[in-house]
Design a protein around this motif. Structure first.
Motif, PDB file in Angstrom:
ATOM      1  N   LEU A 150       0.937  -1.238   0.050  1.00  0.00           N
ATOM      2  CA  LEU A 150      -0.021   0.089  -0.002  1.00  0.00           C
ATOM      3  C   LEU A 150       0.958   1.315   0.007  1.00  0.00           C
ATOM      4  O   LEU A 150       0.649   2.245  -0.666  1.00  0.00           O
ATOM      5  CB  LEU A 150      -0.787   0.033   1.075  1.00  0.00           C
ATOM      6  N   ALA A 151       1.928   1.216   0.641  1.00  0.00           N
ATOM      7  CA  ALA A 151       3.001   2.311   0.916  1.00  0.00           C
ATOM      8  C   ALA A 151       3.484   2.732  -0.469  1.00  0.00           C
ATOM      9  O   ALA A 151       3.700   3.863  -0.877  1.00  0.00           O
ATOM     10  CB  ALA A 151       3.928   2.342   1.978  1.00  0.00           C
ATOM     11  N   ALA A 152       3.809   1.639  -1.269  1.00  0.00           N
ATOM     12  CA  ALA A 152       4.468   1.837  -2.460  1.00  0.00           C
ATOM     13  C   ALA A 152       3.286   2.391  -3.592  1.00  0.00           C
ATOM     14  O   ALA A 152       3.887   3.332  -4.478  1.00  0.00           O
ATOM     15  CB  ALA A 152       5.102   0.651  -3.098  1.00  0.00           C
ATOM     16  N   LEU A 153       2.176   1.874  -3.497  1.00  0.00           N
ATOM     17  CA  LEU A 153       1.051   2.503  -4.300  1.00  0.00           C
ATOM     18  C   LEU A 153       0.806   3.956  -4.048  1.00  0.00           C
ATOM     19  O   LEU A 153       0.484   4.644  -4.829  1.00  0.00           O
ATOM     20  CB  LEU A 153      -0.136   1.489  -4.191  1.00  0.00           C
ATOM     21  N   GLN A 154       0.850   3.939  -2.718  1.00  0.00           N
ATOM     22  CA  GLN A 154       0.492   5.498  -2.425  1.00  0.00           C
ATOM     23  C   GLN A 154       1.573   6.565  -2.825  1.00  0.00           C
ATOM     24  O   GLN A 154       1.276   7.760  -2.982  1.00  0.00           O
ATOM     25  CB  GLN A 154       0.462   5.597  -0.815  1.00  0.00           C
ATOM     26  N   LYS A 155       2.803   6.212  -3.082  1.00  0.00           N
ATOM     27  CA  LYS A 155       3.860   6.947  -3.376  1.00  0.00           C
ATOM     28  C   LYS A 155       3.507   7.542  -5.068  1.00  0.00           C
ATOM     29  O   LYS A 155       4.043   8.389  -5.447  1.00  0.00           O
ATOM     30  CB  LYS A 155       5.104   6.178  -3.580  1.00  0.00           C
ATOM     31  N   VAL A 156       2.972   6.444  -5.659  1.00  0.00           N
ATOM     32  CA  VAL A 156       2.545   6.757  -7.188  1.00  0.00           C
ATOM     33  C   VAL A 156       1.443   7.889  -7.021  1.00  0.00           C
ATOM     34  O   VAL A 156       1.557   8.706  -7.812  1.00  0.00           O
ATOM     35  CB  VAL A 156       2.056   5.436  -7.785  1.00  0.00           C
ATOM     36  N   GLU A 157       0.404   7.516  -6.089  1.00  0.00           N
ATOM     37  CA  GLU A 157      -0.726   8.524  -5.826  1.00  0.00           C
ATOM     38  C   GLU A 157      -0.280   9.824  -5.614  1.00  0.00           C
ATOM     39  O   GLU A 157      -0.672  11.009  -6.252  1.00  0.00           O
ATOM     40  CB  GLU A 157      -1.598   8.026  -4.837  1.00  0.00           C
ATOM     41  N   GLU A 158       0.945   9.959  -4.893  1.00  0.00           N
ATOM     42  CA  GLU A 158       1.483  11.297  -4.582  1.00  0.00           C
ATOM     43  C   GLU A 158       1.736  12.154  -5.531  1.00  0.00           C
ATOM     44  O   GLU A 158       2.315  13.205  -5.743  1.00  0.00           O
ATOM     45  CB  GLU A 158       2.427  11.021  -3.510  1.00  0.00           C
ATOM     46  N   ARG A 159       2.226  11.304  -6.613  1.00  0.00           N
ATOM     47  CA  ARG A 159       2.789  11.936  -7.960  1.00  0.00           C
ATOM     48  C   ARG A 159       1.326  12.533  -8.892  1.00  0.00           C
ATOM     49  O   ARG A 159       1.708  13.149  -9.841  1.00  0.00           O
ATOM     50  CB  ARG A 159       3.340  10.932  -8.913  1.00  0.00           C
ATOM     51  N   GLY A 160       0.364  11.994  -8.299  1.00  0.00           N
ATOM     52  CA  GLY A 160      -1.061  12.573  -8.894  1.00  0.00           C
ATOM     53  C   GLY A 160      -1.262  11.567 -10.242  1.00  0.00           C
ATOM     54  O   GLY A 160      -2.261  12.057 -11.021  1.00  0.00           O
ATOM     55  N   ALA A 161      -0.587  10.543 -10.027  1.00  0.00           N
ATOM     56  CA  ALA A 161      -0.926   9.407 -11.282  1.00  0.00           C
ATOM     57  C   ALA A 161      -1.672   8.306 -10.876  1.00  0.00           C
ATOM     58  O   ALA A 161      -1.583   7.232 -10.444  1.00  0.00           O
ATOM     59  CB  ALA A 161       0.635   8.929 -11.744  1.00  0.00           C
ATOM     60  N   VAL A 162      -3.071   8.923 -10.637  1.00  0.00           N
ATOM     61  CA  VAL A 162      -4.187   7.944 -10.183  1.00  0.00           C
ATOM     62  C   VAL A 162      -4.505   6.643 -11.055  1.00  0.00           C
ATOM     63  O   VAL A 162      -4.496   5.793 -10.683  1.00  0.00           O
ATOM     64  CB  VAL A 162      -5.459   8.793 -10.028  1.00  0.00           C
ATOM     65  N   GLU A 163      -4.400   6.939 -12.556  1.00  0.00           N
ATOM     66  CA  GLU A 163      -4.373   5.766 -13.250  1.00  0.00           C
ATOM     67  C   GLU A 163      -3.340   4.910 -13.277  1.00  0.00           C
ATOM     68  O   GLU A 163      -3.625   3.733 -13.408  1.00  0.00           O
ATOM     69  CB  GLU A 163      -4.673   6.349 -15.032  1.00  0.00           C
ATOM     70  N   THR A 164      -2.231   5.392 -13.108  1.00  0.00           N
ATOM     71  CA  THR A 164      -1.058   4.622 -12.915  1.00  0.00           C
ATOM     72  C   THR A 164      -0.894   3.616 -12.047  1.00  0.00           C
ATOM     73  O   THR A 164      -0.708   2.593 -11.817  1.00  0.00           O
ATOM     74  CB  THR A 164       0.290   5.254 -12.968  1.00  0.00           C
ATOM     75  N   THR A 165      -1.447   4.328 -10.716  1.00  0.00           N
ATOM     76  CA  THR A 165      -1.561   3.628  -9.398  1.00  0.00           C
ATOM     77  C   THR A 165      -2.702   2.475  -9.777  1.00  0.00           C
ATOM     78  O   THR A 165      -2.400   1.264  -9.150  1.00  0.00           O
ATOM     79  CB  THR A 165      -2.351   4.523  -8.337  1.00  0.00           C
ATOM     80  N   ASP A 166      -3.816   2.603 -10.296  1.00  0.00           N
ATOM     81  CA  ASP A 166      -4.749   1.497 -10.706  1.00  0.00           C
ATOM     82  C   ASP A 166      -3.965   0.512 -11.445  1.00  0.00           C
ATOM     83  O   ASP A 166      -4.181  -0.971 -10.966  1.00  0.00           O
ATOM     84  CB  ASP A 166      -5.911   2.115 -11.408  1.00  0.00           C
ATOM     85  N   ARG A 167      -3.196   0.566 -12.262  1.00  0.00           N
ATOM     86  CA  ARG A 167      -2.480  -0.142 -13.451  1.00  0.00           C
ATOM     87  C   ARG A 167      -1.390  -0.933 -12.585  1.00  0.00           C
ATOM     88  O   ARG A 167      -1.264  -2.017 -12.682  1.00  0.00           O
ATOM     89  CB  ARG A 167      -1.806   0.582 -14.422  1.00  0.00           C
ATOM     90  N   VAL A 168      -0.644  -0.317 -11.650  1.00  0.00           N
ATOM     91  CA  VAL A 168       0.453  -0.816 -10.616  1.00  0.00           C
ATOM     92  C   VAL A 168      -0.369  -1.842  -9.849  1.00  0.00           C
ATOM     93  O   VAL A 168       0.431  -2.969  -9.394  1.00  0.00           O
ATOM     94  CB  VAL A 168       1.366  -0.039  -9.879  1.00  0.00           C
ATOM     95  N   LEU A 169      -1.306  -1.504  -9.205  1.00  0.00           N
ATOM     96  CA  LEU A 169      -2.141  -2.539  -8.389  1.00  0.00           C
ATOM     97  C   LEU A 169      -2.465  -3.753  -9.090  1.00  0.00           C
ATOM     98  O   LEU A 169      -2.433  -4.944  -8.631  1.00  0.00           O
ATOM     99  CB  LEU A 169      -3.460  -1.819  -7.801  1.00  0.00           C
ATOM    100  N   MET A 170      -2.987  -3.576 -10.382  1.00  0.00           N
ATOM    101  CA  MET A 170      -3.492  -4.803 -11.133  1.00  0.00           C
ATOM    102  C   MET A 170      -2.309  -5.728 -11.333  1.00  0.00           C
ATOM    103  O   MET A 170      -2.404  -6.682 -11.519  1.00  0.00           O
ATOM    104  CB  MET A 170      -4.290  -4.292 -12.498  1.00  0.00           C
ATOM    105  N   LEU A 171      -1.017  -5.074 -11.725  1.00  0.00           N
ATOM    106  CA  LEU A 171       0.243  -5.800 -11.821  1.00  0.00           C
ATOM    107  C   LEU A 171       0.389  -6.544 -10.686  1.00  0.00           C
ATOM    108  O   LEU A 171       0.771  -7.719 -10.687  1.00  0.00           O
ATOM    109  CB  LEU A 171       1.145  -4.902 -12.208  1.00  0.00           C
ATOM    110  N   ALA A 172       0.524  -5.919  -9.574  1.00  0.00           N
ATOM    111  CA  ALA A 172       0.575  -6.545  -8.315  1.00  0.00           C
ATOM    112  C   ALA A 172      -0.260  -7.785  -7.993  1.00  0.00           C
ATOM    113  O   ALA A 172       0.313  -8.806  -7.622  1.00  0.00           O
ATOM    114  CB  ALA A 172       0.832  -5.480  -7.222  1.00  0.00           C
ATOM    115  N   GLN A 173      -1.423  -7.662  -8.243  1.00  0.00           N
ATOM    116  CA  GLN A 173      -2.515  -8.542  -8.205  1.00  0.00           C
ATOM    117  C   GLN A 173      -2.298  -9.851  -8.957  1.00  0.00           C
ATOM    118  O   GLN A 173      -2.363 -10.850  -8.477  1.00  0.00           O
ATOM    119  CB  GLN A 173      -3.958  -8.146  -8.624  1.00  0.00           C
TER     120      GLN A 173
END
Length: 226
Positions: A150-173
């Motif tokens: 979650l902390a790794a994903l929130q670092k992506v969010e902090e860049r304002g890259a909400v779409e990328t965060t969603d994609r990165v989570l799907m990769l992790a899944q």
């Protein structure tokens, strides 16, 4: 029970391929005509007889062989298949770099990438390398806590890259679903989506002008795509 002296003096009679000397509890010492001596444990599974090698004499003495037999008997009594348990342990040992997230993710990626478009493959690898490997890449899969991911994903969010965060989570899944976690492990990606900023996807304005709509409908399929 066999003694060390009996094991040491055991031979295979001429004319036989092997001689089996019973110890106790399904354990026996098998002596070949060539003189090699190996311990085996005989057991039954689903009504069929099987056997499991427990080492060679004199490297494994009678006491050590009985201890090994007791250990695998305990596994069987707990519902495990001792032979399969050993196979899994050997497979784990053969992975010299262990089950780190980076190792498993790259293994999964290598199997998937040939079936993807070049653009999708490049983007997925870039996201793994940029957004996940620096934070959890060297961590063993069983040891990674959901809060670390979650902390790794929130670092992506902090860049304002909400779409990328969603994609990165799907990769992790997909990496977690690829990795065989075992009966006591769960997919730590479950529920993380609710802790992230929702990504709604992109929508396109509808064509309300009848003339433009008619023009679109008359385009050939190849032109309509561009």
């Amino acid at each position: 029970m066999l003694t060390n002296a009996e094991c040491k003096n055991a031979t295979c009679p001429p004319g036989k391929k092997r001689e089996r000397l019973a110890c106790s509890g399904g354990l026996y010492l098998e002596v070949s005509l060539a003189g090699s001596k190996r311990w085996f444990w005989k057991y039954r599974k689903d009504g069929k007889e099987g056997r499991m090698a427990l080492g060679s004499y004199p490297d494994v003495g009678p006491k050590e062989a009985r201890d090994a037999r007791d250990a695998v008997k305990l596994q069987k009594s707990q519902g495990a298949d001792p032979v399969m348990v050993r196979k899994v342990e050997k497979l784990k040992a053969s992975r010299t770099d262990g089950d780190t997230f980076k190792t498993v993710a790259l293994e999964w990626y290598a199997k998937q990438a040939p079936h993807w478009s070049p653009g999708h493959a490049q983007r997925s690898l870039r996201q793994l390398e940029r957004d996940l490997f620096p934070w959890i890449g060297n961590r063993s899969m069983p040891d990674i806590h959901a809060m670390e991911l979650l902390a790794a994903l929130q670092k992506v969010e902090e860049r304002g890259a909400v779409e990328t965060t969603d994609r990165v989570l799907m990769l992790a899944q997909q990496v977690w679903r690829y990795w065989p976690p075992g009966s006591t492990q769960r997919d730590i990606t479950e529920g993380l989506k609710s802790r992230l900023t929702p990504y709604r996807g992109k929508t396109f304005a509808a064509i309300t002008d009848s003339v433009r709509l008619g023009s679109l409908l008359t385009l050939t399929p190849s032109k309509a795509l561009y």
